[in-house]
Design an enzyme around this catalytic site. Structure first.
Site: not given
Ligand SMILES: C[S@@+](CC[C@H](N)C(=O)[O-])C[C@H]1O[C@@H](n2cnc3c(N)ncnc32)[C@H](O)[C@@H]1O
Lengths: 227, 344
Positions: B149, B166, B171, B197-198, B270
């Site tokens: 995205k 992220d 990743r 951490d978001g 998703c």
């Molecule tokens: C559904 S995936 C995102 C896919 C990405 N938007 C794409 O289109 O390729 C969710 C992501 O959230 C990240 N994530 C999990 N906990 C998080 C946090 N507390 N803060 C930021 N990112 C986080 C994971 O590492 C993962 O890469």
């Protein structure tokens, strides 16, 4: 049409009786003739024909059934006895059908005799292990007459929709499985409306996807075994 | 843990399916079997055209395959004739028509080594399109990796600056890899990528972004029923699974706080799970109001259902937001997306 090639002098003995008795008579009744003009001639000596008839009769096919066999798939009469025995042995020893069940299979579906035994075994195992169908239902449903691709695509379609489950060790399922007979013999339209509750478009795409999955699995197996 | 070995071993994929059967059977009724068989069968892809490559050649190749740009078709077809839709501009994504199971070949690098298209679930472009990015915008991608995205956001050519975060180091590495394969160096200047951490809204600048994408981690339904590796439904990950909704809500609240007044936030997943979709949106709105005195409106996206009906199969019954249901003839998704606007 398939023609039976018997020289007239071979069908009767010196006293004018039909050597093969009812069998030849029934062949003649069904429109088999002695002509040799046809390209699809079933070439056999009288002795062969007689032996084969006897062999099949021993497996439980009465005169009426033989007639049926001849009309459905005359090539069966040309099979070597060994091949017939191998198929019967497979059903009894590998698939564990009873003698009566084997007879029933041969009566309702004589062309199993023409199939590769390993294919038959695979097909049976699919019904027994993958679908969890009992021997008696395999026999009753006329399973061996149905094309395998149809059986598989309908079964997997139902399974992936959550409408069919392989029974567990105790024979239990969370859903009520449709009868094998219905899965096999309903028309596409009725299968979709009554069992799968799906549209024809969905099923068409599914069949294409499943065929490709299969192809690629085969491909993978081949390359794995080459390594 | 000796007792664990005596418990019946249900594979994680099976475990996921059983839970989905219970939950989604109730939630979707007669629509569930169609979605179920789709999740268990091969998904479709879309080819996101890389505007930084030789677009003309790429488009030519894709058209040769008899694929069509679904975004263009939506805006120029009979359903699009009701004035310009509020979509992020300049995104081209090629897909095969409904019922067609053809595949795209892997993208090839052009003469300067840039890849011509990115293969992705075409439905996951809908959240990006819904974000309605406009020229000059400051954009935040809060859960960005591996970056599909992010790449789509950059295709708009509208981001004055894009901040991608992220929590996962590995990743984020993949995200860097994608940016390198698809963007010339100059196009990477207005992108900043960081491992963070978001939820840490002390770290994230508040009230600054015009647009925020919150693409949260979820039960990734398709992955969970198909893949054994990295499956969330193993017993050891039960806790993590149960904490997902909390994490999702915290991330969405953080996204709302990062948006400037009047700014727009898109939440996406998703999964088909109502608990991870509508409930999260509704509770995040409440938290934003009660804890932070921030008003948030849900924006109507029902026009998406009409615009994109030729490409996707939509579920029409969401309380808030839109949901793409996987269907064998259009095996994309699941994708849930909901757009929020922060009050002035
Ligand atoms: C559904 S995936 C995102 C896919 C990405 N938007 C794409 O289109 O390729 C969710 C992501 O959230 C990240 N994530 C999990 N906990 C998080 C946090 N507390 N803060 C930021 N990112 C986080 C994971 O590492 C993962 O890469």
């Amino acid at each position: 049409a398939v023609w039976l090639s018997l020289a007239p002098e071979h069908t009767r003995d010196k006293t004018g009786n039909l050597v093969l008795g009812n069998l030849v008579q029934s062949l003649l009744d069904m429109g088999f003739s002695h002509t040799q003009r046809s390209p699809n001639v079933l070439r056999m000596s009288v002795k062969q024909l007689k032996d084969r008839g006897e062999h099949l009769r021993q497996l439980g096919l009465s005169e009426g059934h033989l007639k049926h066999v001849v009309s459905r798939c005359p090539p069966i009469f040309t099979l070597p006895g060994k091949k017939i025995d191998a198929t019967v042995r497979l059903f009894k020893e590998k698939c564990l059908f009873t003698t009566d069940q084997v007879m029933e299979i041969l009566r309702s579906c004589p062309n199993v005799l023409l199939k590769e035994p390993s294919d038959l075994e695979y097909k049976f195992q699919y019904a027994f292990f993958r679908m969890g169908v009992k021997h008696k239902d395999v026999v009753k449903s006329g399973f061996f007459r149905a094309p395998f691709t149809v059986i598989r695509s309908r079964h997997v379609f139902l399974e992936r929709r959550g409408l069919y489950q392989t029974p567990d060790k105790k024979g239990q399922t969370q859903v009520i499985n449709a009868k094998l007979k219905e899965i096999i013999w309903l028309s596409d339209k009725d299968f979709l409306a009554q069992l799968a509750c799906a549209s024809l478009e969905e099923y068409d795409v599914f069949k294409k996807l499943l065929a490709r999955e299969e192809e690629e699995e085969e491909e993978e197996k081949r390359t794995d075994s080459e390594d | 843990e000796k007792w664990a070995t005596t418990l019946p071993r249900v594979p994680a994929t099976q475990q996921a399916l059983q839970l989905f059967d219970m939950n989604y059977g109730m939630q979707f009724g007669p629509l569930w079997p169609s979605a179920r068989v789709s999740l268990l069968s091969e998904p479709k892809y879309g080819a996101l055209v890389n505007s930084f490559s030789r677009v003309h050649d790429v488009v030519h190749d894709l058209q040769d395959l008899r694929a069509a740009d679904f975004v263009y078709a939506a805006q120029n077809g009979p359903a699009g004739g009701q004035g310009p839709a509020p979509l992020s501009p300049n995104i081209q994504c090629y897909t095969f028509p409904k019922g067609d199971i053809s595949r795209f070949p892997p993208a090839r690098p052009d003469t300067v080594g840039i890849l011509g298209y990115y293969l992705m679930d075409a439905a996951s472009l809908l959240p990006v399109l819904a974000l309605n990015v406009q020229p000059g915008h400051l954009v935040l991608d809060l859960c960005a990796a591996p970056g599909g995205k992010t790449l789509a956001l950059l295709q708009t050519g509208c981001c004055r600056h894009l901040t991608a975060k992220d929590i996962s180091v590995s990743r984020i590495k993949r995200l860097h890899g994608i940016l390198h394969s698809y963007l010339p160096k100059a196009a990477r200047n207005n992108v900043s990528v960081s491992v963070e951490d978001g939820r840490n809204w002390e770290q994230v600048e508040r009230d600054v972004f015009d647009r925020v994408l919150v693409d949260v981690p979820c039960t990734t339904d398709r992955h969970s029923v198909m893949e054994h590796d990295n499956n969330l439904f193993t017993r050891v990950r039960k806790k993590e699974r149960e904490q997902l909704p909390m994490l999702q809500m915290q991330l969405l609240v953080a996204g709302i706080l990062a948006a400037k007044p009047g700014g727009e936030v898109v939440y996406s997943t998703c999964t088909l799970s109502q608990l991870q979709n509508e409930y999260i949106v509704e509770s995040a709105i409440k938290v934003a109001e009660t804890q932070f005195s921030i008003g948030v409106h849900v924006e109507d996206l029902s026009c998406f259902r009409r615009l994109f009906q030729d490409t996707f199969s939509f579920y029409a019954e969401c309380r808030v937001g839109e949901l793409v249901l996987p269907h064998l003839t259009a095996n994309f998704g699941p994708t849930y997306f909901c757009k929020l606007r922060r009050a002035q």
